[in-house]
Scaffold this active site. Structure first.
Site, PDB file in Angstrom:
ATOM      1  N   HIS A   1       0.860  -1.191   0.000  1.00  0.00           N
ATOM      2  CA  HIS A   1       0.000   0.000   0.000  1.00  0.00           C
ATOM      3  C   HIS A   1       0.895   1.239   0.000  1.00  0.00           C
ATOM      4  O   HIS A   1       1.958   1.241   0.622  1.00  0.00           O
ATOM      5  CB  HIS A   1      -0.902  -0.012   1.241  1.00  0.00           C
ATOM      6  CG  HIS A   1      -1.960   1.049   1.173  1.00  0.00           C
ATOM      7  ND1 HIS A   1      -1.690   2.360   1.470  1.00  0.00           N
ATOM      8  CD2 HIS A   1      -3.268   1.001   0.813  1.00  0.00           C
ATOM      9  CE1 HIS A   1      -2.797   3.069   1.294  1.00  0.00           C
ATOM     10  NE2 HIS A   1      -3.770   2.265   0.899  1.00  0.00           N
TER      11      HIS A   1
ATOM     12  N   GLU B   1       0.834   3.868   1.552  1.00  0.00           N
ATOM     13  CA  GLU B   1       1.179   4.386   2.894  1.00  0.00           C
ATOM     14  C   GLU B   1       2.329   3.575   3.500  1.00  0.00           C
ATOM     15  O   GLU B   1       3.123   4.108   4.264  1.00  0.00           O
ATOM     16  CB  GLU B   1      -0.064   4.381   3.786  1.00  0.00           C
ATOM     17  CG  GLU B   1      -1.014   5.505   3.383  1.00  0.00           C
ATOM     18  CD  GLU B   1      -2.478   5.236   3.667  1.00  0.00           C
ATOM     19  OE1 GLU B   1      -2.796   4.343   4.463  1.00  0.00           O
ATOM     20  OE2 GLU B   1      -3.324   5.945   3.060  1.00  0.00           O
TER      21      GLU B   1
ATOM     22  N   GLY C   1      -7.598   9.196  -0.171  1.00  0.00           N
ATOM     23  CA  GLY C   1      -8.005  10.032   0.972  1.00  0.00           C
ATOM     24  C   GLY C   1      -8.158  11.504   0.638  1.00  0.00           C
ATOM     25  O   GLY C   1      -8.241  12.334   1.536  1.00  0.00           O
TER      26      GLY C   1
ATOM     27  N   SER D   1     -10.386   7.288  -3.101  1.00  0.00           N
ATOM     28  CA  SER D   1     -11.598   8.113  -2.966  1.00  0.00           C
ATOM     29  C   SER D   1     -12.852   7.459  -3.566  1.00  0.00           C
ATOM     30  O   SER D   1     -13.726   8.141  -4.113  1.00  0.00           O
ATOM     31  CB  SER D   1     -11.372   9.503  -3.557  1.00  0.00           C
ATOM     32  OG  SER D   1     -10.363  10.180  -2.816  1.00  0.00           O
TER      33      SER D   1
HETATM   34  P1  PGA Z   1      -9.549   6.122   0.355  1.00  0.00           P
HETATM   35  O1  PGA Z   1      -8.343   5.106   0.602  1.00  0.00           O
HETATM   36  O2  PGA Z   1     -10.710   5.325  -0.148  1.00  0.00           O
HETATM   37  O3  PGA Z   1      -9.812   6.742   1.693  1.00  0.00           O
HETATM   38  O4  PGA Z   1      -9.083   7.114  -0.673  1.00  0.00           O
HETATM   39  C1  PGA Z   1      -8.088   4.047  -0.267  1.00  0.00           C
HETATM   40  C2  PGA Z   1      -6.902   3.261   0.179  1.00  0.00           C
HETATM   41  O5  PGA Z   1      -5.907   3.858   0.613  1.00  0.00           O
HETATM   42  O6  PGA Z   1      -6.891   2.023   0.151  1.00  0.00           O
END
Ligand code: PGA
Length: 232
Positions: free
Chosen positions: A90, A92, A164, A196
């Site tokens: 991911h 992140e 996000g 999103s």
């Molecule tokens: P989001 O995150 O739907 O809040 O944009 C998606 C994700 O990071 O898996």
């Protein structure tokens, strides 16, 4: 049947999990659902889950199957806790934990060895997209992050700038990237879009060619919204 992956990230609570399980008790929906919960809630979720189309997933695993890695979670542990899937790579994790493609590949290999199906995440930054580099970055990511000879895996396309932010990728861009990834990886590969996705826009995205499902972060914490996506 499409796949809806709910990624709670480091959000939610046991209370929210209980509410969700109660709300979904009698509704299994038409889509397949993979709940990627904080790892401490997985065992509780496993005892509560009853629907045949619902599965559990981890949000990350260690590349080693066991060992002296304080604070980490192995793919075996996730399997033991009831998971059959795990997210790896991911953005992140790539960003905050400096995970390289090679690390993501090693994690995906560990997942497969433990009996899990990896959901391998890829995505370009805004800067890369603006420089016209999106497809080449994605090509490099898939070439280097997917284990050789892997047969059972998902690839999740998540443009970093769409995560996000409320700024979903344009449908033409999703379509272009997914067609490119199918061409690179073969028509049999299962492709998810993430970034999103909401109860309002998921139906458009799921109706696109080469989109086998969606990976949902923020909206997956809203029980009613996730319910709408499951019943699409
Ligand atoms: P989001 O995150 O739907 O809040 O944009 C998606 C994700 O990071 O898996």
């Amino acid at each position: 049947m499409k796949t809806i992956v709910a990624n709670w990230k480091m959000n939610g609570s046991l209370d929210l999990l209980n509410q969700a399980m109660e709300a979904w008790q009698l509704k299994s929906g038409t889509n397949k659902v993979i709940l990627c919960l904080p790892s401490v809630f997985l065992s509780a979720a496993h005892t509560l889950l009853r629907q045949p189309n619902f599965f559990l997933g981890g949000q990350d695993c260690h590349a080693a199957l066991q060992g002296a890695f304080t604070g980490d979670t192995s793919a075996h542990h996730l399997y033991d806790a009831g998971c059959r899937y795990v997210l790896v790579g991911h953005s992140e994790r790539r960003q905050h934990h400096h995970e390289s493609n090679a690390m993501v590949k090693a994690k995906a290999q560990a997942a497969v060895a433990a009996g899990l199906t990896p959901i391998i995440c890829v995505g370009e930054s805004l800067e890369q997209r603006e420089q016209g580099l999106a497809l080449s970055v994605l090509q490099e990511q898939v070439e280097q992050s997917i284990p050789d000879n892997a047969t059972d895996f998902y690839v999740a396309y998540e443009p970093i700038w769409a995560i996000g932010t409320g700024r979903v990728a344009a449908l033409e861009d999703i379509q272009q990237v997914h067609a490119f990834l199918k061409q690179q990886l073969g028509v049999g590969v299962k492709l998810l879009y993430g970034g999103s996705v909401t109860a309002d826009n998921h139906a458009f995205i799921l109706s696109l060619e080469n989109v086998d499902g969606v990976l949902v972060g923020g909206a997956s914490l809203k029980i009613d919204d996730l319910g709408k996506m499951v019943r699409f």
